[in-house]
Design an enzyme around this catalytic site. Structure first.
Site, short mmCIF file in Angstrom:
data_model
loop_
_atom_site.label_atom_id
_atom_site.label_comp_id
_atom_site.label_asym_id
_atom_site.label_seq_id
_atom_site.Cartn_x
_atom_site.Cartn_y
_atom_site.Cartn_z
N GLY A 85 0.82 -1.20 0.00
CA GLY A 85 0.00 0.00 0.00
C GLY A 85 0.86 1.26 0.00
O GLY A 85 2.02 1.22 0.39
N CYS A 86 0.28 2.36 -0.44
CA CYS A 86 0.97 3.66 -0.43
C CYS A 86 -0.06 4.72 -0.07
O CYS A 86 -1.02 4.45 0.65
CB CYS A 86 1.64 3.93 -1.77
SG CYS A 86 0.50 4.10 -3.15
N GLN A 87 0.10 5.93 -0.57
CA GLN A 87 -0.82 7.01 -0.23
C GLN A 87 -2.14 6.91 -1.01
O GLN A 87 -3.21 7.04 -0.47
CB GLN A 87 -0.15 8.37 -0.47
CG GLN A 87 -0.94 9.57 0.01
CD GLN A 87 -1.04 9.66 1.54
OE1 GLN A 87 -0.33 9.00 2.27
NE2 GLN A 87 -1.95 10.47 2.01
#
Length: 132
Positions: A85-87
């Protein structure tokens, strides 16, 4: 789950799942790999998340972490079940593809990223909480 396969060149298709599926899988042993910068990670992240930045902020903008796969390999086995996951879901997609190309077998991308995690009211941990 809402699988959205994306060819990666490893023979494996990358599957993107939503934040609720991510939370469920994490509670059954999947590892969450947060590929945001350390600064972003410290502002909040899912509990028990691992942090290996896929990119760094530099004077010329964002630059790729040349040691990304090596750093992930130090924390995870290529057989581990990993959700990346990221932003917002862009960096994690690229990072997950890189991991599949490097021989990781069980990698999924979390669509919508940390923004979607927050929008869905899911619990977060902040660096300040961890220091107490």
């Amino acid at each position: 789950m809402d699988p959205n396969p994306s060819p990666c060149g490893s023979g494996e298709a990358l599957v993107t799942i939503d934040v609720h599926s991510t939370k469920t899988l994490m509670s059954s042993g999947h590892r969450y790999l947060d590929v945001r910068t350390a600064e972003e990670f410290q502002k909040g992240h899912p509990e028990k998340a691992l942090n290996v930045p896929y990119m760094f902020f530099a004077p010329q903008g964002r630059v790729s972490n040349p040691n990304f796969v090596e750093e992930v390999t130090d924390l995870c086995s290529k057989d581990d079940f990993i959700i990346v996951g990221c932003q917002s879901g862009v960096r994690s997609l690229k990072a997950a593809e890189d991991l599949l190309k490097a021989g990781f077998k069980n990698v999924k991308n979390m669509g919508g990223g940390y923004i979607a995690w927050l929008e869905n009211g899911l619990e977060v941990k902040k660096k300040v909480d961890e220091l107490r």
